[in-house]
Write an enzyme that holds these catalytic residues in place. Structure first.
Site, PDB file in Angstrom:
ATOM      1  N   ASN B  19      72.316  31.127  24.163  1.00  0.00           N
ATOM      2  CA  ASN B  19      71.499  32.233  24.690  1.00  0.00           C
ATOM      3  C   ASN B  19      71.871  32.633  26.122  1.00  0.00           C
ATOM      4  O   ASN B  19      71.242  33.499  26.706  1.00  0.00           O
ATOM      5  CB  ASN B  19      70.007  31.846  24.639  1.00  0.00           C
ATOM      6  N   LYS B  21      74.633  33.516  29.538  1.00  0.00           N
ATOM      7  CA  LYS B  21      75.714  34.435  29.900  1.00  0.00           C
ATOM      8  C   LYS B  21      77.055  33.745  29.678  1.00  0.00           C
ATOM      9  O   LYS B  21      77.144  32.530  29.656  1.00  0.00           O
ATOM     10  CB  LYS B  21      75.619  34.776  31.398  1.00  0.00           C
ATOM     11  N   LYS B  23      79.505  34.233  27.201  1.00  0.00           N
ATOM     12  CA  LYS B  23      80.167  34.103  25.901  1.00  0.00           C
ATOM     13  C   LYS B  23      81.311  35.117  25.784  1.00  0.00           C
ATOM     14  O   LYS B  23      82.462  34.748  25.535  1.00  0.00           O
ATOM     15  CB  LYS B  23      79.157  34.349  24.765  1.00  0.00           C
ATOM     16  N   THR B  24      80.989  36.383  25.992  1.00  0.00           N
ATOM     17  CA  THR B  24      82.004  37.432  25.964  1.00  0.00           C
ATOM     18  C   THR B  24      82.941  37.295  27.162  1.00  0.00           C
ATOM     19  O   THR B  24      84.157  37.454  27.050  1.00  0.00           O
ATOM     20  CB  THR B  24      81.330  38.822  25.999  1.00  0.00           C
ATOM     21  N   THR B  25      82.349  36.979  28.313  1.00  0.00           N
ATOM     22  CA  THR B  25      83.124  36.907  29.547  1.00  0.00           C
ATOM     23  C   THR B  25      84.177  35.813  29.473  1.00  0.00           C
ATOM     24  O   THR B  25      85.306  36.006  29.934  1.00  0.00           O
ATOM     25  CB  THR B  25      82.183  36.687  30.747  1.00  0.00           C
ATOM     26  N   ARG B  33      94.018  35.428  30.531  1.00  0.00           N
ATOM     27  CA  ARG B  33      94.942  34.335  30.788  1.00  0.00           C
ATOM     28  C   ARG B  33      96.129  34.387  29.821  1.00  0.00           C
ATOM     29  O   ARG B  33      97.278  34.223  30.226  1.00  0.00           O
ATOM     30  CB  ARG B  33      94.172  33.018  30.628  1.00  0.00           C
ATOM     31  N   PHE B  74      76.710  50.973  15.306  1.00  0.00           N
ATOM     32  CA  PHE B  74      76.306  49.686  14.739  1.00  0.00           C
ATOM     33  C   PHE B  74      75.097  49.133  15.465  1.00  0.00           C
ATOM     34  O   PHE B  74      75.072  49.028  16.685  1.00  0.00           O
ATOM     35  CB  PHE B  74      77.475  48.711  14.844  1.00  0.00           C
ATOM     36  N   TRP B  76      71.734  46.142  14.978  1.00  0.00           N
ATOM     37  CA  TRP B  76      71.146  45.112  14.115  1.00  0.00           C
ATOM     38  C   TRP B  76      69.639  45.330  13.987  1.00  0.00           C
ATOM     39  O   TRP B  76      68.900  44.454  13.665  1.00  0.00           O
ATOM     40  CB  TRP B  76      71.510  43.712  14.597  1.00  0.00           C
ATOM     41  N   GLU B 111      80.687  39.305  19.576  1.00  0.00           N
ATOM     42  CA  GLU B 111      79.353  39.480  18.968  1.00  0.00           C
ATOM     43  C   GLU B 111      79.430  39.447  17.449  1.00  0.00           C
ATOM     44  O   GLU B 111      78.586  40.024  16.763  1.00  0.00           O
ATOM     45  CB  GLU B 111      78.690  40.811  19.424  1.00  0.00           C
TER      46      GLU B 111
END
Lengths: 179, 179
Positions: B19, B21, B23-25, B33, B74, B76, B111
């Site tokens: 939950n 911050k 994950k995407t970053t 890299r 899109f 949800w 996501e």
């Protein structure tokens, strides 16, 4: 308290801690994203390893993002605590200079929790400095075992928690994906 | 079992969930890299938001990294499950095509846990496809609530756990640092 989020008084202090992957990588992602917006960013790396920074250093050079390895000989395995303290202070002085310059929108202090967790630098002193920093400068601090005072002071804290690691299955670290 | 890590049979499946911050970053950091190493990378974004991808899209364009927003509409929050399922399948087909091409060293499915968690795509089907993927292609999947089967199958799983978020203090998301 109002429902409406208020504008921040100043930029954020972000801490990525925990025993999992992604602390440095997420900081790198933030720098990359900010660089995409034309912001001025840099990363100062406390723990310099010959392999683990390889990919990000190449990427940084290619993009023109500053990644500065502080003191190649820095190790947290020294037996001389006074030497460690002196070195930690010297490296911290370099970080302070970068932050205080006011030239940066984001400064990442990579693996900076270690000198704090090992007691080589007083966390209160670091917090006092961060309180005085230029308003434009976000600071990201990465590393395991972030001291509680730093967590209390920071604006955004994420724990990267290891659920599963390929080392557990005997798979070696992968260039390009893990470093 | 030997102490010596064995070379992997194929590339890794990495999952960034939780939950918090990052994950995407962190996925973005891995791509950056890998790009620095001259590897071929792309990100396919399932949940397209008008603001939250702004910085990374700019950065990607600047660096020449492919970030593809799948289906702008899109959501949800639809009330028509059959429509959601059809759209999820259509987007998944695009991901499969990218991965199966064999052109990429790293493909990030940003996501992607949502269509799995909401039951619009069977997780087993996704895993079966991933098992057949080209050996060179690492796949990173991000998002909350990663299904247990995916965690069981993945090689590297990190939970990004929110310890403290500026929203709690009523501070707005900061461009350049959070998106």
């Amino acid at each position: 308290m109002s429902d409406e989020p208020k504008a921040p008084k100043h930029s954020l202090v972000v801490v990525n801690t925990g025993n999992g992957k992604g602390k440095t990588t997420a900081a790198l992602g933030v720098l990359f994203r900010a660089w995409g917006r034309g912001l001025n960013v840099c990363m100062l790396q406390f723990i310099k390893s010959t392999t683990s920074n390889y990919g990000e250093n190449k990427a940084a050079r290619k993009a023109g993002i500053e990644i500065i390895g502080l003191g190649g000989g820095f190790t947290w395995l020294s037996t001389d605590i006074e030497k460690d303290k002196a070195l930690a202070r010297e490296l911290w002085d370099q970080c302070k200079e970068k932050i205080a310059s006011g030239d940066y929108d984001v400064v990442a202090l990579d693996e900076f929790t270690y000198p704090l967790a090992y007691g080589w630098l007083p966390t209160e002193e670091v917090i006092e400095f961060l309180k005085q920093r230029p308003k434009r400068t976000h600071v990201i601090i990465t590393g395991r075992d972030a001291p509680q005072e730093l967590i209390d002071y920071a604006d955004l804290v994420t724990e990267m928690k290891e659920i599963k690691h390929p080392f557990q299955q005997g798979i070696k670290a992968q260039p390009g994906i893990e470093f």
